[in-house]
Structure formats: structure tokens, C-alpha cells
Design an enzyme around this catalytic site. Structure first.
Site, PDB file in Angstrom:
ATOM      1  N   CYS A 178     -37.260 -10.561 -68.700  1.00 21.37           N
ATOM      2  CA  CYS A 178     -37.792 -10.737 -70.056  1.00 21.37           C
ATOM      3  C   CYS A 178     -39.260 -10.319 -70.116  1.00 21.37           C
ATOM      4  O   CYS A 178     -39.707  -9.725 -71.102  1.00 21.37           O
ATOM      5  CB  CYS A 178     -37.634 -12.186 -70.491  1.00 21.37           C
ATOM      6  SG  CYS A 178     -35.933 -12.625 -70.964  1.00 21.37           S
ATOM      7  N   CYS A 228     -39.038 -16.534 -69.342  1.00 18.17           N
ATOM      8  CA  CYS A 228     -38.052 -17.262 -68.549  1.00 18.17           C
ATOM      9  C   CYS A 228     -37.675 -16.513 -67.288  1.00 18.17           C
ATOM     10  O   CYS A 228     -37.113 -17.101 -66.360  1.00 18.17           O
ATOM     11  CB  CYS A 228     -36.791 -17.548 -69.384  1.00 18.17           C
ATOM     12  SG  CYS A 228     -35.880 -16.042 -69.849  1.00 18.17           S
ATOM     13  N   CYS A 271     -47.578 -15.540 -68.488  1.00 12.17           N
ATOM     14  CA  CYS A 271     -48.262 -14.303 -68.123  1.00 12.17           C
ATOM     15  C   CYS A 271     -49.519 -14.663 -67.320  1.00 12.17           C
ATOM     16  O   CYS A 271     -50.322 -15.484 -67.748  1.00 12.17           O
ATOM     17  CB  CYS A 271     -48.634 -13.516 -69.374  1.00 12.17           C
ATOM     18  SG  CYS A 271     -49.618 -12.035 -69.051  1.00 12.17           S
ATOM     19  N   CYS A 298     -52.367  -7.719 -74.173  1.00 12.98           N
ATOM     20  CA  CYS A 298     -52.660  -8.694 -73.131  1.00 12.98           C
ATOM     21  C   CYS A 298     -54.117  -8.615 -72.713  1.00 12.98           C
ATOM     22  O   CYS A 298     -54.604  -7.566 -72.309  1.00 12.98           O
ATOM     23  CB  CYS A 298     -51.764  -8.457 -71.923  1.00 12.98           C
ATOM     24  SG  CYS A 298     -51.987  -9.655 -70.603  1.00 12.98           S
ATOM     25  N   CYS A 349     -53.118 -13.295 -69.597  1.00 12.58           N
ATOM     26  CA  CYS A 349     -53.583 -13.994 -70.800  1.00 12.58           C
ATOM     27  C   CYS A 349     -53.218 -15.473 -70.793  1.00 12.58           C
ATOM     28  O   CYS A 349     -53.815 -16.264 -71.514  1.00 12.58           O
ATOM     29  CB  CYS A 349     -53.019 -13.334 -72.046  1.00 12.58           C
ATOM     30  SG  CYS A 349     -51.220 -13.467 -72.196  1.00 12.58           S
ATOM     31  N   HIS A 365     -46.682  -6.069 -75.515  1.00 16.29           N
ATOM     32  CA  HIS A 365     -47.658  -6.983 -74.911  1.00 16.29           C
ATOM     33  C   HIS A 365     -48.653  -6.244 -74.016  1.00 16.29           C
ATOM     34  O   HIS A 365     -49.777  -6.708 -73.822  1.00 16.29           O
ATOM     35  CB  HIS A 365     -46.929  -8.060 -74.110  1.00 16.29           C
ATOM     36  CG  HIS A 365     -47.840  -9.144 -73.615  1.00 16.29           C
ATOM     37  ND1 HIS A 365     -48.648  -9.883 -74.458  1.00 16.29           N
ATOM     38  CD2 HIS A 365     -48.098  -9.595 -72.364  1.00 16.29           C
ATOM     39  CE1 HIS A 365     -49.347 -10.746 -73.758  1.00 16.29           C
ATOM     40  NE2 HIS A 365     -49.042 -10.591 -72.484  1.00 16.29           N
ATOM     41  N   HIS A 385     -77.715   0.412 -36.899  1.00 17.65           N
ATOM     42  CA  HIS A 385     -77.806  -0.121 -38.259  1.00 17.65           C
ATOM     43  C   HIS A 385     -77.708   1.025 -39.246  1.00 17.65           C
ATOM     44  O   HIS A 385     -78.248   2.119 -39.018  1.00 17.65           O
ATOM     45  CB  HIS A 385     -79.129  -0.874 -38.437  1.00 17.65           C
ATOM     46  CG  HIS A 385     -79.307  -1.466 -39.804  1.00 17.65           C
ATOM     47  ND1 HIS A 385     -78.447  -2.407 -40.328  1.00 17.65           N
ATOM     48  CD2 HIS A 385     -80.248  -1.227 -40.766  1.00 17.65           C
ATOM     49  CE1 HIS A 385     -78.850  -2.742 -41.541  1.00 17.65           C
ATOM     50  NE2 HIS A 385     -79.932  -2.037 -41.826  1.00 17.65           N
ATOM     51  N   CYS A 429     -73.191  -3.749 -42.437  1.00 17.39           N
ATOM     52  CA  CYS A 429     -73.989  -2.668 -43.023  1.00 17.39           C
ATOM     53  C   CYS A 429     -73.175  -1.386 -43.174  1.00 17.39           C
ATOM     54  O   CYS A 429     -73.413  -0.596 -44.086  1.00 17.39           O
ATOM     55  CB  CYS A 429     -75.242  -2.417 -42.198  1.00 17.39           C
ATOM     56  SG  CYS A 429     -74.927  -2.001 -40.466  1.00 17.39           S
TER      57      CYS A 429
END
Length: 556
Positions: free
Chosen positions: A119, A115, A106, A132, A109, A128, A458, A201
Site C-alpha cells: 500500500c 498497513c 511513513c 512527502c 513525514c 505522496h 598529516h 585528517c
């Protein structure tokens, strides 16, 4: 001696091969090939979201086919840490969803293994998602490993699926939840200066305005957009980056560089360039549009989400409003209403418009369609004279008004003084209102120039803090000023917050809406300053008395 050595070499050549040399070459070649495979595998796992287990399986299949090696089986989750040691010294561990060995982890975390993307998605949706949390991550990087110098050998995997399924009639962000965010008063805000990274700016002033827009800040810091974002690990997300910026601005006491945003200017607006002078209003529009797109990308983007659903994002709740364009035929009385979504207002300042109120009067003034610009009426089935009126139908919670100071030409900037109120009543410019459309000024953007030049200058801004103090912000410099200095500025952009949040979200309006009305021409008698009286007369419809009085007050 030398001759004998040469003769020995010739004898070996005569025999055909030096077997010891061949064996050495073969061993070295095999070692180099194995090292290259391992290096490629690690690189793919680090920099691409791939199924590492599938990569390994395909390699094992290839190896088995050519060398007749026995098949490799997944390591048992119960094996010791020494037996499960991975490259770089990390423990590979089993997949949290199916238990097979993997080298994917992951990306937030970094403690849970997967895999495959399938999953990971299943585990994320199960539980999770709520557990997490970043591990040993800098609070401003939100768990990213972009600056990490050490490689663990484990590839990262996305936190959430790339797209969420959209249900029919689904609300993307609850308006009741937005109202809670809008009313939050539990954080103190003092502006923090931003470094100028070279003609930046224009972006600094917009970032300052967004960083003090209370409902947006409450959402970014309170709801943690980066946790729910599904695009940040596949592409750069402006909302995630803005959350990081706001978090840093709220906690820092020293000016800092917004380089992470400036380096992605083309991602925000295609024609924006790093190091070039750009227009602050254009950048503001691009930034709001990009935030809106970030909310829709999770569901497949604008093309996959219908218009009514698009108006239920947190960004629409904050900045979204609706304009009404009404056209009325002078011959048959047919009324046609068209409604358009608005994220800001741009008003003209030419002529005798010397105050924001007069600019809004001009913006909502009646326009007569006549002569070469006649209106094609569906009721009359002919080109006729018609009355057109633009008004605000639903006022936004955060109202951004831009004064159109830049005209055509390199020296086409209008530096005329236009006064603006600290408290704005939008009621006279509404098509319908309950009288609650009251606003308070909280940000002013000013463009400073020489000789009315529009191609250089500016930007500075004035921000109202949470304690009521006004701050002048000039890149790194932040100082407290009084109200009189703010009033004396030649404003380019004005940001107002609604005193009380709109009680309901944007209502869906069908367009165009057409209805015939029995009308007659009556003299105006000066009862409505918003409707200019033509040479002959203006159009007044025979409506019920209460509607007729409202019509005279609103100019519709």
C-alpha cells in the site's frame, strides 16, 4: 498458634489444591503473557519493516483458535479519535491506500499511515512522493528518528520501493540537467573546518574537496538525493550522509565533527578502519565508487545495469572520463584501440619530471613492445614489435590527478618538488580534441611527513572559494592564503574543474577496435616530443594529409 497454622496448611494440602492461590497465579500469568505479547508487537513494529496488520492478524487467529473468541474486524475510518487511540497516545488512523487500520507510518513525514509495504508503494507512486516532507525534523537528520527518546508505538516503513525497474536504453540522470547544475553560480562557498576525531585528517581533506566540487554540491543541495534514495532506510547510504555533511558545512560557521561518516568507514571501503591512519587518495577512490554504487543500487546494483547505462549516473557525469590505449603493429599496420573508463589519473613523478606537464608527458609517452614483451598481432598471427600509446580519449568534467609520491618501503615517499599550473590545458594529452579541454585548479591535497616516511604523517588541503580566495585548511583551522603559498606546496592530489562542461556525455565506444592500415617506417626528425625515437626509426602511417598532421601533433 504456630502448630495450628501448620495443621491448617496440611489440611489444605490434603484436599489437593488451594483454589484461590491457583486463580491468582493464573490471573498474574495471563497479565504477564498479554504484556509480553504487546511488548514484542511494539518492538517488532519499531525496529523492523514488517506488516503490522499481518502480525496482528496472525496473533488474532492464534488467539481465536485456542479461546474460541469472536473474530476481530478492522476499525472503521470514521470512528472517533478516542476509539482509535493507539499505544503511546498517537492516533492509529486508516491506511492511506486501502483504509484499513494500521500502526505503520511513513518514516519521513510521519503523518501518513499504511498497513503494508504494498500500500505504501502504491500511495508513494500515486502522489505522496511529491508531497512527502519531513515533519519537525532536524535539517541535518533528514527526518531520521535515530536520536529520538520517545517512542510513539508506530513502526516506520520505507519511503520508496527497494528497487526501480530499468528500461532498455534508459538514462539514469539527464546530461542536460547536469549541464544546468554545472553552470549554477548562485551559492557562495566558504570552507568550514572539521574536527580531527583521531587520525581522521585523511578523510577530512577529501570531504573538504568534495564539499567544494560545485556540480556535486549543486546536485546534493538542489536535487535532494535523500528524497529519491531507496536504500537509506534499509542500509546506510554514503550519498545521503554526504548530503547532510555538505548542507551542514555550507551553513555552519564553527568546525564540526564528521563522525557519522567516519563511523561508517568500513561501509565506504572494506579495508578502512576508524582511528587508523589511511591514504587520502584511497579514500577518495572509495568515496567516488561508493557514490556511484548508491546511484546503481536503486536499480539492482552493478550486475543488473549494463556498462553503457552505468555511465549515465550523476557521478559519471561529474568524474567520469575515458582513456584510450592504442597498439599498432610495425609489420602489418594493424591498429587495435581499447577504451577504459577513468575516474582519476595517477601519474609517476620519478626521473626528470619536475612539472605536472612533464608527468603527463610521461603518462602519455609511446611505449615500444619488443623483446620479451612482444605483441601478439591478430593481423600477422605472430608476436611482433608494436607501438603502444596511452591517451585521454574523453576528458572528465572534474579531473583528479594524483602524484605517485608513495613508493615501496616504510620510508619510500618522494618529496621532490613538482610544479603545477593554476590553469591546465589537457589538449596535448588527448587522442582527439576540439581545443576546449581547459581546466582551473580548485583544490590541492598535501601530505606532511618526517624523514620521507610513508607510514605516518598529516594531511592538509588548500581550497579555492567561490570568490577566488584560497583557503588553507588544517582540520579545524581555516585561513586565507595567497597563490604563492599554494604554488609552493608539494602536492599529492590536484583537483581541476573543466572551464566549460563537456558538451556531451561519455560516448559509448566498442572495444577492441581494430583496423589494418598500410604503413611504412619513416624517420621521426624530432617533429613530436611525445614519441621517443627508437634506435632505428618510428612508425608513421600513410593517412590523409589532415589526419597525418593531427597524428604528428598528437603522437598517435
Amino acid at each position: 498458634m504456630l502448630g495450628g497454622g501448620g495443621g491448617g496448611g496440611g489440611g489444605g494440602a490434603g484436599l489437593g489444591l488451594d483454589f484461590s492461590a491457583v486463580i491468582q497465579v493464573a490471573v498474574v500469568g495471563f497479565v504477564l503473557f498479554s504484556a509480553a505479547v504487546v511488548a514484542v508487537r511494539r518492538a517488532a513494529s519499531r525496529y523492523f519493516v514488517v506488516d503490522a496488520a499481518g502480525f496482528a492478524a496472525s496473533y488474532d487467529d492464534h488467539h481465536h483458535h485456542h479461546h474460541h473468541s469472536p473474530p476481530a474486524y478492522p476499525m472503521s475510518p470514521k470512528r472517533s479519535q478516542q476509539e482509535r487511540g493507539a499505544a503511546g497516545g498517537e492516533v492509529s488512523g486508516p491506511c492511506a491506500a486501502c483504509g484499513v487500520v494500521t500502526s505503520k507510518k511513513c518514516s519521513r513525514c510521519k503523518s501518513v499511515r499504511y498497513c503494508s509495504q504494498k500500500c505504501q508503494t502504491k500511495h508513494w507512486q500515486d502522489d505522496h512522493k511529491s508531497k512527502c516532507k519531513p515533519m519537525n525534523a532536524d535539517k541535518f537528520s533528514f527526518g531520521l528518528e535515530a536520536n529520538s527518546k520517545k517512542s510513539s508505538g508506530f513502526g516506520r516503513i520505507s519511503l520508496v520501493p527497494t528497487r526501480k525497474k530499468l528500461k532498455k536504453g534508459q538514462v539514469l540522470f539527464s546530461y542536460d540537467e547536469f549541464l544546468n547544475l554545472y553552470d549554477r553560480k548562485d551559492f557562495d562557498f566558504i570552507p568550514c573546518g572539521l574536527m580531527n576525531c583521531g587520525n581522521s585528517c585523511f578523510a577530512n581533506v577529501v570531504l573538504q574537496c568534495l564539499s567544494c566540487t560545485r556540480p556535486l554540491v549543486a546536485y546534493l543541495l538542489g536535487k535532494d538525493h535523500s528524497r529519491e534514495c531507496s536504500t537509506r532506510h534499509e542500509d546506510w547510504c554514503f550519498l545521503c550522509e554526504l548530503q547532510c555533511h555538505v548542507q551542514r558545512a555550507s551553513e555552519s560557521i564553527h568546525p564540526f565533527s564528521p563522525a557519522n561518516i567516519l563511523s561508517h568507514l568500513p561501509n565506504i571501503g572494506g579495508n578502512l578502519g576508524y582511528g587508523r591512519q589511511e591514504d587520502a587518495h584511497e579514500f577518495m577512490r572509495f568515496a567516488i565508487d561508493k557514490m556511484q554504487s548508491a546511484c546503481l543500487d536503486e536499480y539492482g546494483g552493478e550486475k543488473a545495469v549494463d556498462l553503457s547505462t552505468q555511465e549515465t549516473t550523476i557521478i559519471q557525469h561529474i568524474f567520469g572520463g575515458r582513456l584510450q590505449s592504442q597498439v599498432q603493429c610495425t609489420a602489418c599496420g594493424m591498429v587495435s584501440n581499447r577504451y577504459d573508463n577513468m575516474m582519476d589519473l595517477t601519474v609517476e613523478i620519478q626521473g626528470d619530471a619536475e612539472s605536472l606537464e612533464k608527468c603527463l608527458d610521461q603518462f602519455t609517452a609511446v611505449e615500444w613492445l619488443d623483446g620479451d614483451n612482444k605483441y601478439k598481432c591478430d593481423g600477422c598471427n605472430d608476436y611482433v614489435k608494436a607501438r603502444k600509446h596511452l591517451s585521454v580519449h574523453q576528458a572528465p568534467n572534474i579531473l583528479t590527478i594524483t602524484l605517485k609520491r608513495f613508493q615501496s618501503g616504510r620510508f619510500g615517499k618522494l618529496n621532490k618538488r613538482v610544479t603545477f599550473p593554476m590553469n591546465l590545458d589537457l589538449t596535448p594529452y588527448m587522442s582527439s580534441t576540439d581545443g576546449s579541454d581547459l581546466y582551473d585548479l580548485y583544490a590541492v591535497v598535501v601530505h606532511l611527513d618526517m624523514m620521507n616516511a610513508s607510514f605516518f604523517g598529516h594531511y592538509i588541503c588548500y581550497i579555492k572559494g567561490s570568490r577566488g580566495n584560497w583557503y588553507k585548511i588544517d582540520d579545524c583551522k581555516v585561513m586565507i592564503v595567497d597563490d604563492e603559498e599554494v604554488h609552493a606546496q608539494g602536492a599529492y592530489m590536484l583537483l581541476y574543474s573543466r572551464r566549460t562542461a563537456r558538451p556531451r556525455p561519455l560516448a559509448t565506444v566498442e572495444e577492441p577496435v581494430k583496423q589494418p592500415q598500410q604503413c611504412k617506417v619513416l624517420p621521426l626528425n624530432g617533429q613530436n616530443h611525445m614519441i621517443p625515437e627508437p634506435e632505428d626509426a618510428t612508425l608513421i602511417c600513410e593517412l590523409p594529409l589532415d589526419v597525418f598532421r593531427s597524428f604528428l601533433c598528437r603522437g598517435t
